[in-house]
Design a protein around this motif. Structure first.
Motif, PDB file in Angstrom:
ATOM      1  N   SER A 121     135.352 -68.236  -9.037  1.00 31.99           N
ATOM      2  CA  SER A 121     134.117 -67.457  -9.079  1.00 31.99           C
ATOM      3  C   SER A 121     133.553 -67.474 -10.491  1.00 31.99           C
ATOM      4  O   SER A 121     134.263 -67.181 -11.447  1.00 31.99           O
ATOM      5  CB  SER A 121     134.393 -66.002  -8.648  1.00 31.99           C
ATOM      6  OG  SER A 121     133.270 -65.190  -8.916  1.00 31.99           O
ATOM      7  N   ASP A 122     132.293 -67.828 -10.615  1.00 30.69           N
ATOM      8  CA  ASP A 122     131.673 -67.849 -11.939  1.00 30.69           C
ATOM      9  C   ASP A 122     131.558 -66.448 -12.534  1.00 30.69           C
ATOM     10  O   ASP A 122     131.415 -66.290 -13.736  1.00 30.69           O
ATOM     11  CB  ASP A 122     130.270 -68.463 -11.861  1.00 30.69           C
ATOM     12  CG  ASP A 122     130.326 -69.977 -11.689  1.00 30.69           C
ATOM     13  OD1 ASP A 122     131.237 -70.592 -12.259  1.00 30.69           O
ATOM     14  OD2 ASP A 122     129.464 -70.521 -10.975  1.00 30.69           O
ATOM     15  N   SER A 123     131.592 -65.445 -11.684  1.00 28.35           N
ATOM     16  CA  SER A 123     131.362 -64.089 -12.168  1.00 28.35           C
ATOM     17  C   SER A 123     132.651 -63.343 -12.479  1.00 28.35           C
ATOM     18  O   SER A 123     132.614 -62.186 -12.840  1.00 28.35           O
ATOM     19  CB  SER A 123     130.572 -63.295 -11.118  1.00 28.35           C
ATOM     20  OG  SER A 123     131.318 -63.182  -9.922  1.00 28.35           O
ATOM     21  N   CYS A 124     133.790 -63.996 -12.325  1.00 24.60           N
ATOM     22  CA  CYS A 124     135.068 -63.314 -12.522  1.00 24.60           C
ATOM     23  C   CYS A 124     136.010 -64.185 -13.334  1.00 24.60           C
ATOM     24  O   CYS A 124     136.626 -65.098 -12.812  1.00 24.60           O
ATOM     25  CB  CYS A 124     135.683 -62.970 -11.162  1.00 24.60           C
ATOM     26  SG  CYS A 124     137.012 -61.756 -11.257  1.00 24.60           S
ATOM     27  N   HIS A 125     136.096 -63.896 -14.639  1.00 23.47           N
ATOM     28  CA  HIS A 125     136.904 -64.718 -15.519  1.00 23.47           C
ATOM     29  C   HIS A 125     138.081 -63.961 -16.117  1.00 23.47           C
ATOM     30  O   HIS A 125     138.926 -64.564 -16.764  1.00 23.47           O
ATOM     31  CB  HIS A 125     136.052 -65.281 -16.654  1.00 23.47           C
ATOM     32  CG  HIS A 125     135.000 -66.233 -16.182  1.00 23.47           C
ATOM     33  ND1 HIS A 125     135.294 -67.498 -15.730  1.00 23.47           N
ATOM     34  CD2 HIS A 125     133.655 -66.100 -16.067  1.00 23.47           C
ATOM     35  CE1 HIS A 125     134.182 -68.112 -15.376  1.00 23.47           C
ATOM     36  NE2 HIS A 125     133.172 -67.286 -15.568  1.00 23.47           N
ATOM     37  N   ALA A 126     138.151 -62.655 -15.930  1.00 20.48           N
ATOM     38  CA  ALA A 126     139.210 -61.866 -16.538  1.00 20.48           C
ATOM     39  C   ALA A 126     139.581 -60.699 -15.626  1.00 20.48           C
ATOM     40  O   ALA A 126     138.846 -60.358 -14.700  1.00 20.48           O
ATOM     41  CB  ALA A 126     138.757 -61.349 -17.903  1.00 20.48           C
ATOM     42  N   LEU A 127     140.725 -60.101 -15.925  1.00 26.56           N
ATOM     43  CA  LEU A 127     141.179 -58.974 -15.115  1.00 26.56           C
ATOM     44  C   LEU A 127     140.165 -57.834 -15.130  1.00 26.56           C
ATOM     45  O   LEU A 127     140.005 -57.119 -14.141  1.00 26.56           O
ATOM     46  CB  LEU A 127     142.533 -58.482 -15.630  1.00 26.56           C
ATOM     47  CG  LEU A 127     143.725 -59.409 -15.351  1.00 26.56           C
ATOM     48  CD1 LEU A 127     144.947 -58.957 -16.125  1.00 26.56           C
ATOM     49  CD2 LEU A 127     144.026 -59.455 -13.863  1.00 26.56           C
ATOM     50  N   ALA A 128     139.487 -57.685 -16.258  1.00 23.23           N
ATOM     51  CA  ALA A 128     138.503 -56.607 -16.365  1.00 23.23           C
ATOM     52  C   ALA A 128     137.347 -56.800 -15.394  1.00 23.23           C
ATOM     53  O   ALA A 128     136.638 -55.847 -15.059  1.00 23.23           O
ATOM     54  CB  ALA A 128     137.972 -56.522 -17.799  1.00 23.23           C
ATOM     55  N   ASP A 129     137.164 -58.034 -14.923  1.00 28.70           N
ATOM     56  CA  ASP A 129     136.069 -58.323 -14.004  1.00 28.70           C
ATOM     57  C   ASP A 129     136.431 -58.054 -12.535  1.00 28.70           C
ATOM     58  O   ASP A 129     135.569 -58.138 -11.665  1.00 28.70           O
ATOM     59  CB  ASP A 129     135.643 -59.790 -14.130  1.00 28.70           C
ATOM     60  CG  ASP A 129     135.106 -60.108 -15.513  1.00 28.70           C
ATOM     61  OD1 ASP A 129     134.469 -59.225 -16.108  1.00 28.70           O
ATOM     62  OD2 ASP A 129     135.336 -61.237 -15.994  1.00 28.70           O
ATOM     63  N   ILE A 130     137.696 -57.760 -12.268  1.00 31.16           N
ATOM     64  CA  ILE A 130     138.120 -57.556 -10.882  1.00 31.16           C
ATOM     65  C   ILE A 130     137.486 -56.278 -10.323  1.00 31.16           C
ATOM     66  O   ILE A 130     137.597 -55.206 -10.922  1.00 31.16           O
ATOM     67  CB  ILE A 130     139.650 -57.440 -10.778  1.00 31.16           C
ATOM     68  CG1 ILE A 130     140.312 -58.744 -11.190  1.00 31.16           C
ATOM     69  CG2 ILE A 130     140.067 -57.081  -9.352  1.00 31.16           C
ATOM     70  CD1 ILE A 130     141.826 -58.694 -11.154  1.00 31.16           C
ATOM     71  N   LYS A 131     136.823 -56.411  -9.213  1.00 29.93           N
ATOM     72  CA  LYS A 131     136.233 -55.256  -8.543  1.00 29.93           C
ATOM     73  C   LYS A 131     136.928 -55.073  -7.193  1.00 29.93           C
ATOM     74  O   LYS A 131     137.054 -56.033  -6.426  1.00 29.93           O
ATOM     75  CB  LYS A 131     134.733 -55.472  -8.322  1.00 29.93           C
ATOM     76  CG  LYS A 131     133.951 -55.761  -9.587  1.00 29.93           C
ATOM     77  CD  LYS A 131     134.074 -54.632 -10.612  1.00 29.93           C
ATOM     78  CE  LYS A 131     133.275 -54.968 -11.872  1.00 29.93           C
ATOM     79  NZ  LYS A 131     133.501 -53.947 -12.940  1.00 29.93           N
ATOM     80  N   PRO A 132     137.377 -53.863  -6.906  1.00 33.36           N
ATOM     81  CA  PRO A 132     138.065 -53.642  -5.633  1.00 33.36           C
ATOM     82  C   PRO A 132     137.093 -53.648  -4.459  1.00 33.36           C
ATOM     83  O   PRO A 132     135.897 -53.390  -4.622  1.00 33.36           O
ATOM     84  CB  PRO A 132     138.688 -52.263  -5.815  1.00 33.36           C
ATOM     85  CG  PRO A 132     137.754 -51.556  -6.753  1.00 33.36           C
ATOM     86  CD  PRO A 132     137.286 -52.632  -7.702  1.00 33.36           C
ATOM     87  N   GLN A 133     137.606 -53.943  -3.291  1.00 27.33           N
ATOM     88  CA  GLN A 133     136.862 -53.771  -2.050  1.00 27.33           C
ATOM     89  C   GLN A 133     137.190 -52.373  -1.536  1.00 27.33           C
ATOM     90  O   GLN A 133     138.368 -52.006  -1.428  1.00 27.33           O
ATOM     91  CB  GLN A 133     137.282 -54.817  -1.019  1.00 27.33           C
ATOM     92  CG  GLN A 133     136.941 -56.241  -1.405  1.00 27.33           C
ATOM     93  CD  GLN A 133     137.468 -57.232  -0.375  1.00 27.33           C
ATOM     94  OE1 GLN A 133     138.659 -57.323  -0.134  1.00 27.33           O
ATOM     95  NE2 GLN A 133     136.568 -57.966   0.246  1.00 27.33           N
ATOM     96  N   ILE A 134     136.174 -51.600  -1.240  1.00 25.23           N
ATOM     97  CA  ILE A 134     136.393 -50.214  -0.809  1.00 25.23           C
ATOM     98  C   ILE A 134     135.656 -49.963   0.495  1.00 25.23           C
ATOM     99  O   ILE A 134     134.475 -50.286   0.629  1.00 25.23           O
ATOM    100  CB  ILE A 134     135.909 -49.212  -1.882  1.00 25.23           C
ATOM    101  CG1 ILE A 134     136.627 -49.458  -3.215  1.00 25.23           C
ATOM    102  CG2 ILE A 134     136.132 -47.781  -1.411  1.00 25.23           C
ATOM    103  CD1 ILE A 134     136.108 -48.606  -4.360  1.00 25.23           C
TER     104      ILE A 134
END
Length: 530
Positions: free
Chosen positions: A458-471
């Protein structure tokens, strides 16, 4: 972080002398090895203490700090739970050597086919004009484990069931059945060259080809189904592996004990006149690399599935030998695959779990797993929560094969008295988790789930800080990039340090374009100054 094989700094999870790797080792709590910078970022330092080689001794550990985001008042509520017994470093070694790098994301995977050359019909590996694999290409990685037990291992008796309406699960079953040849089909399949060790009568992970002419010893690197396919209770040829894998082969596949020959780790043995050494592959419990030392002086290293780690350069059994041929796990042999360390991913998971449970003690934490693999994640969470981890009878019996008293002290089949539940990876979805929560609604009112698998790009997710949960409602799911294969850079650094005369890729070689691109990488690595 990526200076890797060039420097001594960082964590070494592979300090070795004579018999370090007979059992899995510990990666859990050791506050004395943790330092924090002024911004609150946790760093991990290599222990200055000598490694103790006796069985049951502590060696490499991972610091597990309290999350800095939790207030002192809230943290104190759960401090008592942090006093869980530390697992012996010796006992989790088979899971833990590398924990140094991780996996760059990719988009949703489409190609579901197996990518091993000579192992049946497969889709080609599309290559983009710049030489990279397409981002939607299906990777082997974690998704290739293919263990059908991972889908069906939950116990109905304990009120845990897999979502049988899932189309994904049906696809898993279909792929699993497709990969399981009939006896007639096995006889007609030809064993590919990269599964044979020249100058010996040995094959590696070549059980799906039936009786192979001239083969006197069948080696098994680890207990993942894409490597033991074709191995059943009817198999009557000599199998060589380590103790953990041997236990799994006998327990899960019912192979007769007389055919399973277990070899000690880090010990030179002689098999049919050939010197053989098993080394830790830093993949799943029991996973080994195999060193073959031929009478003519040639030394060959078969990595099986592995995760290269800078500390491997300190292995005396590798340092003392010049490698002629390297059979390399090339699962992520493309520059786009750079990803965070297992250490960072585990830290992210335990921080998230601790903070969530502290804020709401009625949170049930769930971790996804395969039949074997991902143990470091859920055992670390269990430690930080001060709770055992509940699991199905099948998974419990699988972990018993590790013969680890420390692991046994953290696992249970009692679903009602723990904060942490282990479920098959295919059940980590909203429907499966909601059904699971409903069965324990008297004690819990929300679920925090982790799906520890390799990232899709994913171009929008390069680091752990970018991880967004599914809720969705009371269910929160984190997909965390926990990889048990080498990143491109790890692979490159390992090869540049080892300096083999010849490299034979063992993964993603079913397409000539992919093979050519890997050969180009190998040439570039050889020419590049180190």
């Amino acid at each position: 972080l990526l200076k890797g094989f060039k420097e001594e700094g960082g964590i070494s999870f592979l300090s070795r002398q004579s018999e370090v790797l007979k059992e899995p080792s510990n990666f859990l709590i050791n506050r004395n090895k943790m330092t924090t910078n002024t911004s609150g970022t946790t760093f991990y330092q290599k222990s200055s203490q000598p490694v103790i080689e006796e069985e049951g001794s502590l060696h490499n550990t991972v610091a597990v700090p309290l999350p800095s985001t939790v207030s002192p008042t809230l943290s104190s509520v759960s401090v008592a739970n942090m006093k869980a017994k530390s697992i012996s470093a010796k006992e989790l070694k088979q899971m833990d050597i590398g924990v140094f790098f991780g996996l760059k994301p990719k988009t949703k995977e489409k190609n579901k086919g197996k990518e091993h050359f000579g192992e049946g019909t497969q889709a080609s590996s599309p290559i983009t004009p710049n030489g990279k694999r397409t981002r939607q290409q299906k990777r082997k990685a974690e998704g290739s484990v293919g263990d059908i037990d991972a889908v069906t291992e939950s116990s109905n008796k304990n009120g845990v069931c897999v979502d049988t309406t899932s189309g994904v699960k049906r696809n898993w079953r279909k792929r699993f059945r497709a990969s399981s040849s009939t006896e007639e089909g096995i006889k007609n399949k030809k064993c590919p060259f990269y599964k044979k060790i020249p100058g010996t009568g040995f094959t590696v992970d070549a059980f799906q080809y039936g009786e192979i002419e001239g083969c006197v010893a069948y080696f098994l690197t680890h207990f993942h189904s894409d490597h033991y396919t074709g191995l059943t209770k009817k198999f009557t040829f000599p199998i060589y592996c380590n103790k953990i894998t041997g236990n799994l082969v006998k327990s899960k596949l019912r192979v007769q004990e007389q055919y399973v020959h277990t070899l000690p780790m880090d010990t030179e043995c002689t098999v049919n006149g050939i010197k053989v050494v098993l080394l830790d592959a830093n993949h799943c419990p029991g996973a080994t690399m195999i060193l073959f030392c031929l009478p003519n002086g040639n030394v060959m290293l078969h990595t099986g599935d592995f995760r290269a780690d800078p500390s491997m350069k300190h292995c005396p059994l590798l340092i003392s030998r010049k490698i002629h041929t390297l059979y390399l796990d090339t699962t992520y042999c493309s520059p786009e695959y750079t990803f965070p360390s297992q250490q960072e991913v585990i830290q992210f998971a335990i921080n998230t779990a601790f903070e969530t449970v502290t804020l709401n003690p009625r949170t049930l934490v769930v971790c996804g797993t395969y039949s074997i693999g991902k143990e470091k994640v859920f055992l670390a969470i269990a430690q930080v929560l001060g709770s055992k981890v509940s699991m199905s009878q099948d998974k419990y019996k699988t972990l018993q094969c590790l013969e680890s008293a420390a692991v046994n002290s953290l696992i249970t089949m009692d679903w009602n008295n723990t904060l942490l539940h282990l479920l098959p990876m295919m059940q980590i979805n909203f429907k499966g988790l909601q059904n699971h929560l409903n069965k324990f609604s008297e004690k819990f009112d929300q679920v925090l789930a982790f799906r520890p698998t390799g990232w899709t790009y994913s171009d929008s997710c390069h680091a752990l800080a970018d991880i967004k949960p599914q809720i969705r409602g009371k269910i929160t799911i984190y997909g965390i990039p926990y990889s048990e294969h080498s990143s491109y850079l790890e692979m490159k650094q390992f090869v540049q340090w080892l300096k083999p005369q010849k490299i034979i890729p063992t993964v993603n070689v079913g397409d000539w374009r992919a093979r050519n691109m890997m050969e180009k990488h190998f040439r570039d690595w050889k020419m590049e100054p180190t």
